[in-house]
Design a protein around this motif. Structure first.
Motif, short mmCIF file in Angstrom:
data_model
loop_
_atom_site.label_atom_id
_atom_site.label_comp_id
_atom_site.label_asym_id
_atom_site.label_seq_id
_atom_site.Cartn_x
_atom_site.Cartn_y
_atom_site.Cartn_z
N ASN A 24 13.23 9.69 3.66
CA ASN A 24 13.06 10.67 4.74
C ASN A 24 11.84 11.57 4.54
OD1 ASN A 24 13.89 12.47 2.79
ND2 ASN A 24 15.94 12.81 3.68
N GLN A 25 11.12 11.39 3.44
CA GLN A 25 9.86 12.11 3.25
C GLN A 25 8.67 11.30 3.73
OE1 GLN A 25 10.67 12.60 -1.04
NE2 GLN A 25 10.45 14.81 -0.70
N LEU A 26 8.96 10.13 4.28
CA LEU A 26 7.88 9.22 4.70
C LEU A 26 7.84 9.08 6.21
CD1 LEU A 26 8.45 6.25 2.22
CD2 LEU A 26 7.09 8.31 1.86
N SER A 27 6.67 8.71 6.71
CA SER A 27 6.54 8.37 8.13
C SER A 27 7.24 7.04 8.40
CB SER A 27 5.06 8.25 8.50
OG SER A 27 4.50 7.13 7.84
N GLY A 28 7.49 6.74 9.68
CA GLY A 28 8.14 5.49 10.04
C GLY A 28 7.39 4.27 9.54
N GLY A 29 6.08 4.31 9.68
CA GLY A 29 5.26 3.17 9.24
C GLY A 29 5.36 2.97 7.74
N GLN A 30 5.38 4.08 7.02
CA GLN A 30 5.52 3.99 5.56
C GLN A 30 6.89 3.43 5.20
OE1 GLN A 30 4.67 8.12 4.66
NE2 GLN A 30 2.60 7.62 3.99
N GLN A 31 7.94 3.88 5.91
CA GLN A 31 9.28 3.36 5.63
C GLN A 31 9.36 1.86 5.88
OE1 GLN A 31 12.77 5.73 6.86
NE2 GLN A 31 11.33 7.29 7.51
N GLN A 32 8.71 1.42 6.94
CA GLN A 32 8.75 -0.01 7.21
C GLN A 32 8.00 -0.78 6.13
OE1 GLN A 32 10.58 -2.16 8.17
NE2 GLN A 32 10.31 -2.54 10.37
N ARG A 33 6.92 -0.20 5.59
CA ARG A 33 6.21 -0.89 4.50
C ARG A 33 7.09 -0.96 3.25
NH1 ARG A 33 1.51 2.85 5.69
NH2 ARG A 33 0.96 2.66 3.51
N VAL A 34 7.90 0.08 3.02
CA VAL A 34 8.85 0.03 1.90
C VAL A 34 9.87 -1.09 2.13
CG1 VAL A 34 10.65 1.30 0.65
CG2 VAL A 34 8.59 2.50 1.42
N GLY A 61 0.78 -1.23 0.00
CA GLY A 61 0.00 0.00 0.00
C GLY A 61 0.82 1.28 0.00
N ILE A 62 1.88 1.32 -0.80
CA ILE A 62 2.74 2.51 -0.78
C ILE A 62 2.99 3.05 -2.19
CG2 ILE A 62 5.01 1.36 -0.80
CD1 ILE A 62 4.14 3.98 1.80
N THR A 63 2.19 2.56 -3.14
CA THR A 63 2.34 2.97 -4.54
C THR A 63 2.37 4.49 -4.71
OG1 THR A 63 1.13 0.99 -5.13
CG2 THR A 63 1.37 2.65 -6.85
N HIS A 64 1.53 5.17 -3.93
CA HIS A 64 1.44 6.63 -4.08
C HIS A 64 2.69 7.35 -3.62
CE1 HIS A 64 0.32 5.63 -0.02
NE2 HIS A 64 0.15 6.87 0.34
N ARG A 65 3.65 6.61 -3.05
CA ARG A 65 4.90 7.24 -2.58
C ARG A 65 6.12 6.77 -3.37
NH1 ARG A 65 3.57 11.28 1.16
NH2 ARG A 65 1.50 10.69 1.85
N SER A 66 5.93 6.12 -4.51
CA SER A 66 7.06 5.49 -5.22
C SER A 66 8.22 6.43 -5.51
CB SER A 66 6.67 4.91 -6.58
OG SER A 66 5.37 4.59 -6.66
N ASP A 116 0.41 -1.21 14.15
CA ASP A 116 -0.75 -2.02 13.78
C ASP A 116 -0.88 -2.12 12.26
OD1 ASP A 116 -1.28 -2.30 16.44
OD2 ASP A 116 -3.02 -0.96 16.47
N GLN A 117 -0.60 -1.00 11.59
CA GLN A 117 -0.69 -0.98 10.13
C GLN A 117 0.33 -1.93 9.50
OE1 GLN A 117 0.14 2.72 8.05
NE2 GLN A 117 -2.02 3.28 8.27
N VAL A 118 1.57 -1.88 10.02
CA VAL A 118 2.63 -2.76 9.51
C VAL A 118 2.27 -4.22 9.76
CG1 VAL A 118 5.00 -3.51 10.02
CG2 VAL A 118 4.52 -1.10 9.52
N SER A 166 1.99 3.05 18.01
CA SER A 166 1.15 1.85 17.97
C SER A 166 0.25 1.83 16.72
CB SER A 166 0.33 1.72 19.24
OG SER A 166 -0.59 2.77 19.32
N LYS A 167 -0.15 3.00 16.24
CA LYS A 167 -1.02 3.01 15.06
C LYS A 167 -0.25 2.51 13.82
CE LYS A 167 -3.89 6.18 12.35
NZ LYS A 167 -3.02 7.01 11.50
N SER A 168 0.96 3.03 13.63
CA SER A 168 1.78 2.58 12.49
C SER A 168 2.15 1.12 12.67
CB SER A 168 3.07 3.38 12.37
OG SER A 168 2.81 4.74 12.43
#
Ligand code: ADP
Ligand code: ADP
Length: 231
Positions: free
Chosen positions: A143-153, A133-138, A181-183, A177-179
């Motif tokens: 460093n432009q992403l949140s921690g949760g987004q970085q972990q998804r990458v 779920g990170i296509t919109h950030r390709s 849970d998402q991961v 905890s929110k990120s």
């Protein structure tokens, strides 16, 4: 069976003493399983993950990865095996700041000895970005992403070369905890789609999500693994 360990021991020898980090453990992980490993600090979790990931070798015992006895491999062959069969996810995301999200995820394919065409790489990277779920950030940098987004990458990068198993070390350790849970939601979805997971975590809320829950204490499993019933 993806992973079979028999009588695996790991001893760290120092001048003053020998530490038995793992004591004759047996571990079976079936394709499609979701295994969590928990236990107090110093019980052997990191050691076990390093052995599973072919980052270190056992003092004794046998380890079959996808049917191959890896205890006998040379360092070079172990490295090849690691690149082909294993995806790693760490607490720290270990992304390369200078590269875009897309290029971070493409990296294992570009450096692989399995030659892929540019189109193959592009399609596979897009597929993995979609899965987490990170296509919109390709085209963003890490460093432009949140921690949760970085972990998804990082999860997409671990997946891209189609490993037999994902080895995961405290994936939510650096996340709110929110990120977190998402991961964990992403990992659960991957497992539902057939990815084999082996995760070390301190967090009981997350270890409870696994199908096979193992606990280490002083280098031994507390609950004898009827580990990995075939799934
Ligand atoms: P955990 O990840 O559960 O905290 P570890 O696998 O890191 O546990 O450590 C298991 C045991 O092995 C501990 O007693 C630790 O001190 C010891 N140990 C781990 N790595 C080394 C090393 N490189 N040299 C000596 N002892 C080590
Ligand atoms: P979005 O598509 O809205 O970015 P994600 O699910 O990818 O949503 O991101 C997870 C969370 O991280 C969202 O709550 C989002 O607001 C937040 N977020 C997104 N970008 C950043 C950023 N650059 N820094 C910090 N947090 C962010």
């Amino acid at each position: 069976m993806t992973i079979q360990m028999k009588n695996i021991s790991k001893v760290f020898e120092t001048e003053t003493m020998d530490t038995y980090a793992l004591k004759e453990i047996d571990l079976n992980i079936y394709a499609g399983d979701y295994v969590s490993i928990s236990g107090p600090s110093g019980c052997g979790k990191s050691t076990l993950l390093s052995l599973l990931g072919l980052l270190d070798t056992a003092t004794a015992g046998t380890y079959w990865l996808d049917g191959i006895d890896v205890t006998q491999l040379s360092l070079d062959d172990a490295a090849t095996m690691r690149n082909r069969k294993i995806g790693f996810i760490f607490q720290s995301f270990n992304l390369i700041d200078e590269l875009s999200v897309f290029d971070n995820v493409a990296l294992p394919l570009r450096y692989s000895d399995m030659k892929s065409t540019r189109t193959d790489i592009e399609n596979r990277v897009k597929e993995c970005l979609e899965l987490v779920g990170i296509t919109h950030r390709s085209s963003h940098k890490p460093n432009q992403l949140s921690g949760g987004q970085q972990q998804r990458v990082a999860i997409a990068r671990a997946l891209v070369a189609n490993p037999a198993i994902l080895l995961i070390d405290e994936p939510t350790g650096n996340l709110d905890s929110k990120s977190g849970d998402q991961v964990m939601g992403v990992l659960e979805k991957l497992n539902e789609q057939g990815t084999t997971l082996c995760m070390v975590t301190h967090d009981p809320r997350y270890s409870d999500l696994a199908r096979t829950r193992l606990q280490l204490l002083d280098g031994e499993f507390l609950n004898v693994p009827e580990a990995g019933q075939p799934v």
